[in-house]
Design a protein around this motif. Structure first.
Motif, PDB file in Angstrom:
ATOM      1  N   LYS A 149      27.872  71.265  12.674  1.00  5.17           N
ATOM      2  CA  LYS A 149      28.321  71.046  14.049  1.00  5.17           C
ATOM      3  C   LYS A 149      29.181  69.788  14.148  1.00  5.17           C
ATOM      4  CE  LYS A 149      24.047  71.900  15.670  1.00  5.17           C
ATOM      5  NZ  LYS A 149      22.940  72.046  16.649  1.00  5.17           N
ATOM      6  N   ASN A 150      28.756  68.729  13.458  1.00  7.22           N
ATOM      7  CA  ASN A 150      29.541  67.485  13.470  1.00  7.22           C
ATOM      8  C   ASN A 150      30.902  67.682  12.814  1.00  7.22           C
ATOM      9  OD1 ASN A 150      27.532  66.049  14.780  1.00  7.22           O
ATOM     10  ND2 ASN A 150      26.598  65.347  12.879  1.00  7.22           N
ATOM     11  N   ASP A 183      19.922  79.286  16.136  1.00  2.00           N
ATOM     12  CA  ASP A 183      20.540  79.269  14.816  1.00  2.00           C
ATOM     13  C   ASP A 183      21.871  80.013  14.758  1.00  2.00           C
ATOM     14  OD1 ASP A 183      19.447  81.736  15.167  1.00  2.00           O
ATOM     15  OD2 ASP A 183      18.153  81.679  13.416  1.00  2.00           O
ATOM     16  N   GLN A 218      26.024  77.599  21.700  1.00  2.00           N
ATOM     17  CA  GLN A 218      24.995  77.333  20.689  1.00  2.00           C
ATOM     18  C   GLN A 218      23.705  77.958  21.180  1.00  2.00           C
ATOM     19  OE1 GLN A 218      24.754  73.276  18.878  1.00  2.00           O
ATOM     20  NE2 GLN A 218      25.891  72.749  20.721  1.00  2.00           N
ATOM     21  N   TRP A 230      22.743  72.183   9.279  1.00  2.00           N
ATOM     22  CA  TRP A 230      23.222  72.785  10.527  1.00  2.00           C
ATOM     23  C   TRP A 230      23.845  71.713  11.428  1.00  2.00           C
ATOM     24  CZ3 TRP A 230      24.656  77.331  11.752  1.00  2.00           C
ATOM     25  CH2 TRP A 230      24.668  77.800  13.067  1.00  2.00           C
ATOM     26  N   SER A 231      23.190  70.578  11.522  1.00  2.00           N
ATOM     27  CA  SER A 231      23.716  69.467  12.314  1.00  2.00           C
ATOM     28  C   SER A 231      25.031  68.953  11.730  1.00  2.00           C
ATOM     29  CB  SER A 231      22.682  68.348  12.372  1.00  2.00           C
ATOM     30  OG  SER A 231      23.160  67.270  13.124  1.00  2.00           O
ATOM     31  N   ALA A 232      25.097  68.868  10.404  1.00  2.00           N
ATOM     32  CA  ALA A 232      26.328  68.410   9.744  1.00  2.00           C
ATOM     33  C   ALA A 232      27.470  69.384   9.989  1.00  2.00           C
ATOM     34  CB  ALA A 232      26.080  68.234   8.246  1.00  2.00           C
ATOM     35  N   GLU A 250      18.030  71.991   8.763  1.00  2.00           N
ATOM     36  CA  GLU A 250      18.425  71.434  10.064  1.00  2.00           C
ATOM     37  C   GLU A 250      19.493  70.352   9.897  1.00  2.00           C
ATOM     38  OE1 GLU A 250      17.802  72.635  13.061  1.00  2.00           O
ATOM     39  OE2 GLU A 250      16.664  74.219  12.064  1.00  2.00           O
ATOM     40  N   GLU A 251      19.397  69.566   8.823  1.00  2.00           N
ATOM     41  CA  GLU A 251      20.426  68.557   8.566  1.00  2.00           C
ATOM     42  C   GLU A 251      21.758  69.222   8.247  1.00  2.00           C
ATOM     43  OE1 GLU A 251      19.307  65.690   5.601  1.00  2.00           O
ATOM     44  OE2 GLU A 251      17.399  65.269   6.604  1.00  2.00           O
TER      45      GLU A 251
END
Length: 145
Positions: A66-67, A83, A80, A62-64, A59-60
């Motif tokens: 997106k950022n 997943d 979005q 995936w978030s990274a 999850e980290e």
């Protein structure tokens, strides 16, 4: 059997097959024959690019991702869903739009990625450079290998 019954049976069979194997249902769009696309699910060497191997928490990572995408100028995430994501990058001068697609595969600990130009034939390596730049950003964040 009438047409509606046959149609219903086919739809239900396909639906159950997709549910039984959710990874198989999550495929990036294929690259066209032109050299302006890269994909971690491509089967040919010209279009293939390695997926992102998750080093820590999925999850980290995936978030990274997106950022990292939204930190690029003229890039927006347009869709979005759990997943999967879709983003668009617009070139500065001619306003060409490239599509970026990603799939988070937590079981395999991978993020599959695709970047492709919508128009034209060549891209001067822009899509491959974009994915490698994303890879570098995620490696610097220590979320992928």
């Amino acid at each position: 059997m009438n047409f509606k019954t046959v149609f219903y049976i086919i739809v239900m069979t396909l639906s159950q097959a997709a549910q039984a194997n959710p990874v198989a249902a999550k495929q990036l769009p294929p690259c066209p024959g032109s050299p302006n696309c890269v994909s971690s699910q491509a089967t040919d060497a010209d279009h293939f690019i390695a997926p992102f191997k998750i080093a820590g928490n999925a999850e980290e990572a995936w978030s990274a991702l997106k950022n990292a995408l939204v930190s690029q100028s003229r890039t927006v995430i347009t869709d979005q869903r759990g997943d999967t994501l879709h983003a668009q990058a617009t070139s500065l001068v001619f306003r060409f739009v490239d599509d970026i697609d990603a799939i988070l595969d937590t079981d395999a600990r991978l993020i599959h990625i695709r970047s492709a130009s919508r128009t034209g034939y060549g891209d001067f390596g822009v899509n491959r450079k974009r994915v490698e730049m994303l890879r570098s950003q995620l490696q610097q964040a220590h979320v992928i290998e």
